[in-house]
Design a protein around this motif. Structure first.
Motif, mmCIF file in Angstrom:
data_model
loop_
_atom_site.group_PDB
_atom_site.id
_atom_site.type_symbol
_atom_site.label_atom_id
_atom_site.label_comp_id
_atom_site.label_asym_id
_atom_site.label_seq_id
_atom_site.Cartn_x
_atom_site.Cartn_y
_atom_site.Cartn_z
ATOM 1 N N ALA A 132 1.064 -1.114 0.066
ATOM 2 C CA ALA A 132 0.021 -0.063 -0.067
ATOM 3 C C ALA A 132 0.887 1.201 0.126
ATOM 4 O O ALA A 132 0.613 2.136 -0.731
ATOM 5 C CB ALA A 132 -0.996 0.077 1.123
ATOM 6 N N GLY A 133 2.000 1.113 0.911
ATOM 7 C CA GLY A 133 2.954 2.211 0.932
ATOM 8 C C GLY A 133 3.497 2.458 -0.347
ATOM 9 O O GLY A 133 3.789 3.745 -0.709
ATOM 10 N N VAL A 134 4.043 1.492 -0.990
ATOM 11 C CA VAL A 134 4.907 1.643 -2.400
ATOM 12 C C VAL A 134 3.986 2.180 -3.482
ATOM 13 O O VAL A 134 4.470 3.053 -4.193
ATOM 14 C CB VAL A 134 5.217 0.311 -2.852
ATOM 15 C CG1 VAL A 134 5.859 0.324 -4.027
ATOM 16 C CG2 VAL A 134 6.434 -0.266 -1.873
ATOM 17 N N LEU A 135 2.791 1.814 -3.540
ATOM 18 C CA LEU A 135 1.830 2.111 -4.570
ATOM 19 C C LEU A 135 1.612 3.370 -4.269
ATOM 20 O O LEU A 135 1.349 4.326 -5.333
ATOM 21 C CB LEU A 135 0.700 1.441 -4.617
ATOM 22 C CG LEU A 135 0.890 0.071 -5.363
ATOM 23 C CD1 LEU A 135 -0.329 -0.842 -5.298
ATOM 24 C CD2 LEU A 135 1.125 -0.035 -6.791
ATOM 25 N N TYR A 136 1.289 3.915 -3.030
ATOM 26 C CA TYR A 136 0.898 5.519 -2.695
ATOM 27 C C TYR A 136 2.237 6.404 -3.223
ATOM 28 O O TYR A 136 1.782 7.459 -3.601
ATOM 29 C CB TYR A 136 0.711 5.496 -1.478
ATOM 30 C CG TYR A 136 1.076 6.847 -0.660
ATOM 31 C CD1 TYR A 136 0.379 8.059 -0.945
ATOM 32 C CD2 TYR A 136 2.094 6.910 0.227
ATOM 33 C CE1 TYR A 136 0.731 9.068 -0.043
ATOM 34 C CE2 TYR A 136 2.409 7.929 0.853
ATOM 35 C CZ TYR A 136 1.672 9.243 0.637
ATOM 36 O OH TYR A 136 1.889 10.429 1.325
ATOM 37 N N CYS A 137 3.247 5.875 -2.970
ATOM 38 C CA CYS A 137 4.564 6.523 -3.368
ATOM 39 C C CYS A 137 4.690 6.593 -5.085
ATOM 40 O O CYS A 137 4.856 7.697 -5.504
ATOM 41 C CB CYS A 137 5.658 5.984 -2.897
ATOM 42 S SG CYS A 137 7.428 6.570 -3.187
ATOM 43 N N VAL A 138 4.427 5.316 -5.494
ATOM 44 C CA VAL A 138 4.377 5.302 -7.096
ATOM 45 C C VAL A 138 3.360 6.447 -7.557
ATOM 46 O O VAL A 138 3.541 7.081 -8.657
ATOM 47 C CB VAL A 138 4.291 3.747 -7.519
ATOM 48 C CG1 VAL A 138 3.773 3.893 -8.978
ATOM 49 C CG2 VAL A 138 5.223 2.975 -7.013
ATOM 50 N N ASN A 139 2.115 6.617 -7.041
ATOM 51 C CA ASN A 139 1.263 7.187 -7.500
ATOM 52 C C ASN A 139 1.600 8.779 -7.923
ATOM 53 O O ASN A 139 1.603 9.421 -9.004
ATOM 54 C CB ASN A 139 -0.051 7.412 -6.557
ATOM 55 C CG ASN A 139 -1.231 8.077 -6.822
ATOM 56 O OD1 ASN A 139 -1.772 7.790 -8.234
ATOM 57 N ND2 ASN A 139 -1.684 9.132 -6.195
ATOM 58 N N TRP A 140 2.318 9.231 -6.790
ATOM 59 C CA TRP A 140 2.766 10.474 -6.619
ATOM 60 C C TRP A 140 4.046 10.967 -7.797
ATOM 61 O O TRP A 140 4.134 11.763 -8.499
ATOM 62 C CB TRP A 140 3.325 11.049 -5.304
ATOM 63 C CG TRP A 140 3.919 12.539 -5.329
ATOM 64 C CD1 TRP A 140 5.392 12.636 -5.151
ATOM 65 C CD2 TRP A 140 3.359 13.576 -5.503
ATOM 66 N NE1 TRP A 140 5.366 13.945 -5.226
ATOM 67 C CE2 TRP A 140 4.272 14.697 -5.360
ATOM 68 C CE3 TRP A 140 1.881 14.081 -5.658
ATOM 69 C CZ2 TRP A 140 4.010 15.901 -5.611
ATOM 70 C CZ3 TRP A 140 1.682 15.275 -5.791
ATOM 71 C CH2 TRP A 140 2.527 16.257 -5.562
ATOM 72 N N ILE A 141 4.833 9.939 -7.664
ATOM 73 C CA ILE A 141 6.073 10.218 -8.480
ATOM 74 C C ILE A 141 5.469 9.849 -9.947
ATOM 75 O O ILE A 141 6.147 10.550 -10.801
ATOM 76 C CB ILE A 141 7.117 8.713 -8.335
ATOM 77 C CG1 ILE A 141 7.853 9.114 -6.841
ATOM 78 C CG2 ILE A 141 8.253 8.837 -9.380
ATOM 79 C CD1 ILE A 141 8.394 7.889 -6.510
ATOM 80 N N TYR A 142 4.797 9.138 -10.424
ATOM 81 C CA TYR A 142 4.377 9.108 -11.796
ATOM 82 C C TYR A 142 3.496 10.183 -12.082
ATOM 83 O O TYR A 142 3.708 10.722 -13.323
ATOM 84 C CB TYR A 142 3.236 7.676 -11.783
ATOM 85 C CG TYR A 142 2.755 7.782 -13.239
ATOM 86 C CD1 TYR A 142 3.198 7.204 -14.291
ATOM 87 C CD2 TYR A 142 1.489 8.272 -13.535
ATOM 88 C CE1 TYR A 142 2.832 7.095 -15.449
ATOM 89 C CE2 TYR A 142 0.509 8.383 -14.663
ATOM 90 C CZ TYR A 142 1.543 7.498 -16.005
ATOM 91 O OH TYR A 142 0.880 7.404 -17.191
ATOM 92 N N ALA A 143 2.599 10.925 -11.210
ATOM 93 C CA ALA A 143 2.035 11.905 -11.690
ATOM 94 C C ALA A 143 2.953 13.138 -11.763
ATOM 95 O O ALA A 143 2.679 14.086 -12.631
ATOM 96 C CB ALA A 143 1.018 12.337 -10.411
#
Length: 201
Positions: A132-143
């Motif tokens: 959950a934490g990794v995907l939350y991080c990926v979400n921001w970096i991708y955006a």
């Protein structure tokens, strides 16, 4: 005539936020079911009933910690989408998979509350929060990399948000390592999250 860019952005960020709010509301409500109630027998006495209530404290602790963690995820997700102004199919997919692990938190919380003295139970809980934490991080970096954020967002602020999003996955790894020695007590590592955020700001 509809171009490829409009097709790729057919879901607005407000729809993503609405879905996030709904999933979090359900997940946070379902958490209370992980506590359960004492098993009542016909020969139950007041002292025995109080003992059974006392025996619920590991589940109550797991419930409170998981509720606090989910509330934190919900809050920072809204902080992210304060700056994320556009979406595309990849961003939507990232958020859907993120919500998959968010919706799983009531299950892993019940596991850790019921079998917290076992290493495997702790692994399930920590991995749930890690992904959950990794995907939350990926979400921001991708955006940020795809230019889906507000044009007025300066680079230093974007980097600061990126650093703060990385805290939770790191804490999950630390908690996973400590679980081998301290089992469910390793979950208290997550309480350091607000302090670390203040230190890096």
């Amino acid at each position: 005539m509809t171009n490829s860019n409009s097709i790729n952005n057919w879901v607005t960020t407000s729809r993503i936020e609405t879905l996030v709010d709904g999933v979090f509301a359900i997940a946070m409500t379902l958490l209370v079911l992980s506590i359960g109630v004492p098993d009542v027998s016909s020969a139950l006495t007041e002292a025995a009933f109080q003992q059974q209530l006392w025996d619920l404290w590991p589940k109550l602790l797991s419930y409170a910690l998981s509720f606090w963690i989910l509330a934190g995820f919900w809050r920072v997700n809204h902080q992210q989408f304060f700056f994320i102004k556009r979406s595309n199919t990849t961003l939507i997919t990232i958020n859907v998979f993120w919500l998959l692990f968010i919706a799983m938190v009531p299950f892993s919380t019940e596991i850790i509350g019921e079998f917290g003295s076992y290493f495997t139970a702790s692994v399930i809980f920590q991995l749930n929060l890690f992904f959950a934490g990794v995907l939350y991080c990926v979400n921001w970096i991708y955006a940020v990399r795809k230019g889906l954020v507000d044009e007025d967002l300066d680079e230093s602020s974007a980097k600061l948000i990126t650093r703060t999003t990385m805290i939770f996955p790191v804490l999950a790894i630390v908690a996973l390592g400590l679980s081998y020695y301290f089992f469910a007590w390793a979950n208290l590592v997550y309480l350091a999250n607000p302090l670390i955020k203040k230190l890096i700001q």
